[in-house]
Design an enzyme around this catalytic site. Structure first.
Site, PDB file in Angstrom:
ATOM      1  N   HIS A  37       7.069 -27.242  12.457  1.00 12.58           N
ATOM      2  CA  HIS A  37       8.433 -27.735  12.533  1.00 12.58           C
ATOM      3  C   HIS A  37       8.732 -29.124  13.017  1.00 12.58           C
ATOM      4  O   HIS A  37       9.267 -29.895  12.460  1.00 12.58           O
ATOM      5  CB  HIS A  37       9.100 -26.577  13.028  1.00 12.58           C
ATOM      6  CG  HIS A  37       9.173 -25.212  12.463  1.00 12.58           C
ATOM      7  ND1 HIS A  37       9.029 -25.209  11.175  1.00 12.58           N
ATOM      8  CD2 HIS A  37       9.292 -24.068  12.992  1.00 12.58           C
ATOM      9  CE1 HIS A  37       9.034 -23.671  10.857  1.00 12.58           C
ATOM     10  NE2 HIS A  37       9.408 -23.185  11.939  1.00 12.58           N
ATOM     11  N   LYS A  78      16.502 -26.483   5.239  1.00 17.46           N
ATOM     12  CA  LYS A  78      17.746 -26.486   5.940  1.00 17.46           C
ATOM     13  C   LYS A  78      18.491 -27.964   5.332  1.00 17.46           C
ATOM     14  O   LYS A  78      17.859 -28.791   5.295  1.00 17.46           O
ATOM     15  CB  LYS A  78      17.559 -26.377   7.478  1.00 17.46           C
ATOM     16  CG  LYS A  78      17.205 -25.262   8.079  1.00 17.46           C
ATOM     17  CD  LYS A  78      17.145 -25.257   9.478  1.00 17.46           C
ATOM     18  CE  LYS A  78      16.611 -23.937  10.180  1.00 17.46           C
ATOM     19  NZ  LYS A  78      17.566 -22.775   9.757  1.00 17.46           N
ATOM     20  N   LYS A 123       3.687 -20.174   6.642  1.00 15.68           N
ATOM     21  CA  LYS A 123       2.770 -20.496   7.944  1.00 15.68           C
ATOM     22  C   LYS A 123       2.358 -19.534   8.494  1.00 15.68           C
ATOM     23  O   LYS A 123       3.371 -18.319   8.561  1.00 15.68           O
ATOM     24  CB  LYS A 123       3.784 -21.579   8.688  1.00 15.68           C
ATOM     25  CG  LYS A 123       4.726 -21.006   9.595  1.00 15.68           C
ATOM     26  CD  LYS A 123       5.345 -21.940  10.531  1.00 15.68           C
ATOM     27  CE  LYS A 123       6.041 -21.178  11.456  1.00 15.68           C
ATOM     28  NZ  LYS A 123       5.735 -20.869  12.615  1.00 15.68           N
ATOM     29  N   ARG A 135       0.931  -1.168  -0.159  1.00 17.31           N
ATOM     30  CA  ARG A 135      -0.073  -0.083   0.038  1.00 17.31           C
ATOM     31  C   ARG A 135       0.939   1.272   0.027  1.00 17.31           C
ATOM     32  O   ARG A 135       0.293   2.360  -0.115  1.00 17.31           O
ATOM     33  CB  ARG A 135      -0.928  -0.149   1.138  1.00 17.31           C
ATOM     34  CG  ARG A 135      -0.453   0.244   2.647  1.00 17.31           C
ATOM     35  CD  ARG A 135      -1.270   0.417   3.621  1.00 17.31           C
ATOM     36  NE  ARG A 135      -1.942  -0.720   3.835  1.00 17.31           N
ATOM     37  CZ  ARG A 135      -3.186  -0.848   4.384  1.00 17.31           C
ATOM     38  NH1 ARG A 135      -3.660   0.324   4.936  1.00 17.31           N
ATOM     39  NH2 ARG A 135      -3.885  -1.926   4.569  1.00 17.31           N
ATOM     40  N   HIS A 158      10.246 -23.220   6.403  1.00 19.33           N
ATOM     41  CA  HIS A 158      11.596 -23.056   5.975  1.00 19.33           C
ATOM     42  C   HIS A 158      12.453 -24.091   6.874  1.00 19.33           C
ATOM     43  O   HIS A 158      13.706 -24.262   6.292  1.00 19.33           O
ATOM     44  CB  HIS A 158      11.969 -21.528   6.601  1.00 19.33           C
ATOM     45  CG  HIS A 158      12.088 -21.490   8.149  1.00 19.33           C
ATOM     46  ND1 HIS A 158      11.001 -21.188   8.949  1.00 19.33           N
ATOM     47  CD2 HIS A 158      13.186 -21.578   8.955  1.00 19.33           C
ATOM     48  CE1 HIS A 158      11.551 -21.007  10.225  1.00 19.33           C
ATOM     49  NE2 HIS A 158      12.767 -21.255  10.247  1.00 19.33           N
ATOM     50  N   GLU A 213      15.002 -21.670  21.637  1.00 20.00           N
ATOM     51  CA  GLU A 213      15.303 -20.361  21.248  1.00 20.00           C
ATOM     52  C   GLU A 213      15.724 -19.402  22.713  1.00 20.00           C
ATOM     53  O   GLU A 213      15.206 -19.788  23.702  1.00 20.00           O
ATOM     54  CB  GLU A 213      14.047 -19.630  20.673  1.00 20.00           C
ATOM     55  CG  GLU A 213      13.582 -20.002  19.412  1.00 20.00           C
ATOM     56  CD  GLU A 213      12.521 -19.300  18.890  1.00 20.00           C
ATOM     57  OE1 GLU A 213      12.743 -18.291  18.004  1.00 20.00           O
ATOM     58  OE2 GLU A 213      11.376 -19.682  19.123  1.00 20.00           O
ATOM     59  N   LYS A 260      10.751 -20.483  24.281  1.00 16.65           N
ATOM     60  CA  LYS A 260      11.428 -19.269  24.180  1.00 16.65           C
ATOM     61  C   LYS A 260      12.274 -18.943  25.579  1.00 16.65           C
ATOM     62  O   LYS A 260      11.986 -19.338  26.624  1.00 16.65           O
ATOM     63  CB  LYS A 260      10.661 -18.266  23.754  1.00 16.65           C
ATOM     64  CG  LYS A 260       9.966 -18.303  22.453  1.00 16.65           C
ATOM     65  CD  LYS A 260       9.288 -17.049  21.901  1.00 16.65           C
ATOM     66  CE  LYS A 260       8.829 -17.247  20.639  1.00 16.65           C
ATOM     67  NZ  LYS A 260      10.084 -17.271  19.532  1.00 16.65           N
ATOM     68  N   ASP A 301       2.838 -22.648  17.032  1.00 14.60           N
ATOM     69  CA  ASP A 301       3.899 -21.738  16.343  1.00 14.60           C
ATOM     70  C   ASP A 301       4.959 -22.788  15.800  1.00 14.60           C
ATOM     71  O   ASP A 301       5.467 -22.466  14.809  1.00 14.60           O
ATOM     72  CB  ASP A 301       4.533 -20.757  17.358  1.00 14.60           C
ATOM     73  CG  ASP A 301       5.244 -19.927  16.620  1.00 14.60           C
ATOM     74  OD1 ASP A 301       4.871 -19.467  15.426  1.00 14.60           O
ATOM     75  OD2 ASP A 301       6.313 -19.419  16.877  1.00 14.60           O
TER      76      ASP A 301
END
Length: 518
Positions: A271, A213, A179, A69, A209, A247, A369, A266
């Site tokens: 994954h 790998k 995703k 936009r 993704h 993570e 996380k 998530d």
């Protein structure tokens, strides 16, 4: 820039019978990128496209069209791409390469509800077909929220962009979806129905993704190209399997997306279940996409949930603590997060696979996380050997294990027992044998998005999940999510910088096992 003169037929190198050293080079085409102002486009997609062009894997006439936009001209978008490339390109910035790529960069200004903008997009693509020789081949990359998929697909169809023109009946049109593929089984089915009503199934590429790998794809070579591993890859020898994606960062600026989604939706649904499927699948007839999907779907269909979800799952939220030398806030203190949020930032589940190969072998999946370090790995842990050694001789000996490191230090570690040199008697302890991609190969590994984008442009989808896999994954996760929702309580707290809540360790301890320390 002079591209390579030998062009492969675009087959996956795992199944091609041509010389595997020949590069796979995309034919004439263009990519339309929706969501060009987002982090994914700037940090991953634009640099990956440049790196492919730099490596000679895209044709000289390749074209990139941005749609947003913003009130930009072509040169404004060009500058955004250039800044992204200079900052993040793996192959390094080269002025000549950039000049050749920039010749094919265009921008279309508009919103998703603006039919005239999509008409302008069609005009732009026709201009590129005539001036750049793209032959009408186009991939539409939807790096946008799933809620906008339907509107964009409908606009593309109305503008006549989902099918080749009469002048170019052999041209292809493909769509790439990031995703999440829905937030539960029902929404995934609705999303699939919307996209497949516009594009045929073979033209839909669902991007995970992780599947791009090198280490993930190497699992297939590790298992099926080596006689020494496959005979022990079963319940006769394997005690259990741990799949971890940890993570060390928090949610950052993703509060709007993350709150209400959580770690399981998530990461585990896509994954980790994909890693489980590749680890546990039977040998496919070939490495064609159809045969690979068939074996992965068999595994997902055979996944068995534990009867006692309270004892076989765990969830948590990171609390404030220390991440290295930095004091960090807890999840509930993050900007944009409700103080009573029940969204988990850590999830662990125990799953079984009801097949002859894996019956009785638990698969433990965990993600979180603000954990101790950033690491993704698959650990295949073997049963204890029957030995003539007494307990004193083997008190420092653990279980044999094969650990496939997906990131960040890609490679494989094998843990086994060895006699301690010079020890009194015959003492045995664990030692490791290590293979690292960085030290074994001189060429650096392509970024995952390089491989996946190239696969899209070649129409070669060996590891892209189809809607059947997506729906099977939600069938596994939905009962767990529903159970957690029924508890109506906040997840267990764990201090940032640690390895998750106590409930996760308790889940393993009930089985007489413990989590690996990566």
């Amino acid at each position: 820039m002079t591209p390579p003169t030998e062009i492969s037929k675009g087959h996956n190198p795992l199944r091609s019978e041509e010389d595997k050293r020949l590069p796979r080079i995309a034919g004439p085409c263009s990519v339309v990128l929706f969501g060009v102002t987002g982090d994914l486009a700037r940090k991953k997609l634009m640099p990956a496209i440049y790196d492919l062009f730099h490596r000679g894997l895209l044709p000289p006439g390749f074209s990139l069209v941005g749609f947003a936009r913003r009130d930009w001209e072509d040169q404004d978008f060009m500058q955004i791409v250039k800044e992204s490339v200079k900052e993040r390109a793996r192959t390094g910035y080269d002025e000549e390469v950039w000049t050749n790529l920039a010749d094919g960069i265009r921008f279309v200004q508009g919103t998703f509800d603006d039919a005239s903008a999509f008409e302008n997009l069609a005009t732009t693509l026709k201009e590129l077909e005539d001036s750049r020789g793209t032959e009408g081949n186009t991939a539409f990359y939807l790096s946008i929220p799933p809620g906008s998929f339907a509107q964009v697909c409908e606009q593309l169809e109305t503008a006549g962009l989902t099918k080749p023109s009469e002048a170019k009946p052999d041209a292809w049109r493909r769509v790439v979806i990031e995703k999440p593929f829905g937030h539960d089984l029902e929404s995934a089915r609705e999303l699939n129905a919307i996209v497949e009503s516009v594009f045929p199934p073979d033209s839909i590429f669902r991007i995970d993704h992780y599947l791009g790998k090198e280490t993930v794809q190497n699992i297939l070579a590790f298992r099926f190209a080596n006689q020494m591993f496959e005979p022990i890859w079963n319940n006769n020898h394997v005690d259990h399997v741990q799949i971890t994606m940890a993570e060390d960062i928090g949610i950052g600026g993703r509060a709007g997306y993350y709150d209400g989604i959580g770690a399981a939706r998530d990461v585990i649904q896509n994954h980790l279940l994909q890693l489980l499927a590749i680890t546990a699948m039977e040998q496919p007839l070939t490495f064609d996409a159809k045969d690979l999907r068939t074996e992965k779907e068999k595994v997902l269909a055979a996944v068995k949930l534990p009867q006692d979800l309270a004892a076989s799952t765990a969830r948590g939220q990171y609390a404030e603590g220390w991440q290295g030398a930095e004091k960090v806030p807890g999840f509930l203190q993050e900007e944009g997060i409700k103080p009573d949020s029940q969204t988990e930032t850590y999830a662990a589940v125990k799953l079984g696979i009801n097949t002859r190969r894996w019956a009785g072998v638990p698969f433990y999946l965990r993600t979180g996380k603000r954990l101790g370090k950033r690491v993704t790995e698959i650990a295949v842990v073997f049963k204890n050997a029957v030995t003539p050694f007494d307990e004193n001789q083997t008190e420092e000996l653990g279980r044999n294990a094969i650990v496939i490191r997906v990131q960040p230090d890609e490679g494989v570690t094998m843990r086994f027992g060895s006699k301690i040199p010079g020890s009194n008697g015959f003492e045995v302890r664990d030692v490791t044998m290590d293979f690292g991609y960085g030290s074994a190969f001189t060429d650096s590994s392509p970024e995952a998005y390089e491989r996946l984008i190239l696969d899209v442009l070649l129409g070669d989808p060996p590891l892209f999940p189809r809607h059947e896999e997506v729906e099977l994954s939600w069938k596994i996760l939905d009962p767990i999510e529903n159970f957690w929702a029924s508890m109506d309580a906040q997840p267990d707290q764990y201090e940032s910088g640690t390895w998750g809540p106590q409930s996760s360790d308790d889940m393993m301890a009930r089985d007489g096992r413990h989590w690996r320390m990566p």
